[in-house]
Design an enzyme around this catalytic site. Structure first.
Site, mmCIF file in Angstrom:
data_model
loop_
_atom_site.group_PDB
_atom_site.id
_atom_site.type_symbol
_atom_site.label_atom_id
_atom_site.label_comp_id
_atom_site.label_asym_id
_atom_site.label_seq_id
_atom_site.Cartn_x
_atom_site.Cartn_y
_atom_site.Cartn_z
ATOM 1 C CE1 TYR A 264 -3.651 2.652 0.744
ATOM 2 C CE2 TYR A 264 -1.996 3.513 2.251
ATOM 3 C CZ TYR A 264 -3.171 3.669 1.559
ATOM 4 O OH TYR A 264 -3.876 4.842 1.653
ATOM 5 C CG ASP A 299 -9.620 -1.411 0.210
ATOM 6 O OD1 ASP A 299 -9.808 -0.190 0.308
ATOM 7 O OD2 ASP A 299 -8.857 -2.044 0.961
ATOM 8 C CE LYS A 371 -11.046 -2.737 6.539
ATOM 9 N NZ LYS A 371 -10.034 -1.675 6.649
#
Length: 518
Positions: A264, A299, A371
């Site tokens: 990330y 995501d 998640k």
């Protein structure tokens, strides 16, 4: 072997995990030979060094910066602090304080034997290990006595910028039915190469992650958890330039969930890939030992790339993240691997494709508390349509057995949620989770239907991508923009100057102690 409702070939799944392991092993060969300023500051904190100097610079930074300036960071803080303890009899905190005032130079002291250094460090290492163990035991005692909410855990955010106002909102959310409270960090904190000190009351878009703020919120959630008869988990972020440092602070203060992704920071904050990959390893070792669930950030790929076309990149990244976490000793039960409901709502049969991918992710990672992230990219500010989008998202979650459900907010495209918005989101989720509780047990998917074909297609494309990553190596793949259509140079980005090759005297006993659960 479990049965696949989607007709997935588990030999293909095993092969994909094997290729991902080769990619992770290749990264680990690099990681083992390097340290970073963040890793060394983490070791300072674990040894008990805290507080700030007269200029409000955190003492862990003071110590590590002194070693970096002397050109000896590669030997590591454990060697120099252990040697200073053996020579002076001072505690690590006292050594840091004297160093900060110029009374002590730990790089010029007579060098003691390795045995003496290890003996000097031992009580301070044990104190940190025991403190984290006690925090974990406290959580487990709550879970065994007052219990917790059922899965999917209802996860909501607070983001006022003021830790005391965050507490008010978090307590309200817990009473409304939330199981996990995530305190969003202030904008830009991931790019700070230090951790602010003390309680904070001013932040933009969130609240500073500090050890004192962790303590304040943990205390408040324990109190409200006892009131409502349900343990409330606390989440924060250990991504960014202080990844292992914040992981250690969270472990010491009893956090339960941490945003922690291997990629990330590289992709979305332009942090140097060498720095991030070294930092993520130690941060995950700490999280694994502390019993903290990590949340990865796949995501986010779908906010910069198309959610239908690039779904396979999410799965490939989940598979790599899983293998990197396993190398750090993090059990599958603590891997909140990320995926999201982010397809364009105008896409015909989009719900079926989302359902296929959620079920696929559940089957490929059966032990993980996955998640699942809500629709954000196509939320328009139309609160009526937004409520429907969130309801469809909640339906897929209960249908496919997700572990952690970050609730969507009807005001997603308008403002930071009010307490009333959060109440409506929790009400929506609780209604659907109860009303559709067993739908996943009742439903099967049509042979050669849209859902099965979609899942099998995404898996096949992920395997093809992993094979490419294995051939080129993760570093080159990141340079080419394989994930999220974002290209990052190996020697570019923020934080590269904080990476150092380990020297002959380098020691970090916490890694083996924590991985072996001592």
């Amino acid at each position: 072997m479990q049965n696949s409702k989607l007709g997935l070939d588990y030999n293909t799944v095993s092969y994909a995990k094997g290729v991902a392991k080769k990619i992770a092993d290749d990264v680990q060969l690099f990681v083992e030979n390097y340290t970073t300023v963040a890793v060394e500051r983490t070791l300072c904190r674990l040894l008990g060094i805290d507080n700030v100097d007269e200029n409000e610079v955190p003492l862990p930074n003071v110590v590590v910066d002194a070693l970096k300036e002397k050109g000896v960071l590669s030997e590591g803080v454990m060697f120099f602090i252990g040697n200073a303890i053996a020579e002076t009899g001072l505690t690590p905190q006292q050594i840091a304080e004297q160093l900060a005032t110029g009374k002590l130079d730990i790089t010029t002291l007579p060098i003691h034997s390795k045995a003496e250094i290890n003996k000097a460090l031992e009580p301070h290492i044990n104190a940190a290990i025991n403190r984290i163990k006690a925090r974990r035991a406290r959580r487990e005692n709550y879970l065994n006595t007052i219990g917790e909410g059922s899965k999917p855990y209802i996860y909501v955010i607070v983001a006022t910028g003021n830790i005391y106002e965050d507490v008010v909102q978090a307590e309200a959310a817990a009473r409304q039915g939330a199981d996990i409270i995530a305190v969003i960090r202030t904008t830009g904190q991931s790019l700070l190469d230090y951790v602010p000190y003390g309680a904070t009351t001013e932040g933009f878009g969130g609240t500073f992650a500090t050890q004192e703020n962790f303590r304040i919120m943990r205390t408040a959630l324990d109190k409200v958890g006892e009131e409502v008869g349900r343990y409330i988990r606390l989440c924060n972020y250990c991504s960014g330039l202080c990844m292992p440092e914040i992981a250690a602070m969270g472990a010491l203060e009893g956090l339960d969930v941490m945003l922690n992704d291997a990629l990330y920071g590289i992709l979305f904050r332009d942090i140097n890939m060498q720095r991030t990959l070294v930092d993520q390893y130690f941060s995950r070792v700490i999280n694994g030992f502390a019993g903290v669930i990590i949340n990865t950030g796949e995501d986010n790929y779908l906010t910069t790339a198309d959610a239908f076309d690039e779904a396979h990149t999410v799965l490939a990244s989940d598979l790599v993240n899983e293998q990197l976490a396993l190398l750090a000793g993090l059990p599958e039960e603590q891997m909140g691997l990320g995926h999201a409901f982010e397809m364009n709502p105008d896409l015909e049969n989009g719900f079926l494709y989302e359902l296929a991918q959620a079920q696929m992710t559940r089957e490929i990672f059966p032990k993980a508390p996955l998640k699942y992230m809500p629709p954000t990219k196509f939320m328009t500010g139309n609160v009526f349509k937004g409520q429907i989008q969130d309801a469809l998202f909640n339906q897929i979650s209960i249908w496919t057995g997700q572990g952690i459900q970050l609730l969507g907010m009807i005001t997603e495209a308008i403002h930071t949620p009010f307490m009333s918005d959060r109440y409506l989101a929790i009400e929506n989720a609780k209604y659907i989770f109860s009303n559709m509780k067993s739908i996943g047990d009742e439903m099967e998917f049509k042979q050669d239907g849209i859902i099965r074909k979609r899942a099998q297609q995404v898996l096949a494309e992920a395997v093809e991508l992993l094979e490419k990553l294995d051939k080129e190596g993760l570093f080159i793949a990141l340079e080419k923009g394989i994930f999220a259509n974002v290209k990052r140079p190996k020697n570019g980005g923020k934080g590269l100057s904080g990476v150092a090759e380990k020297g002959a005297n380098y020691i970090n006993p916490f890694i083996e102690l924590m991985k072996n659960r001592c």
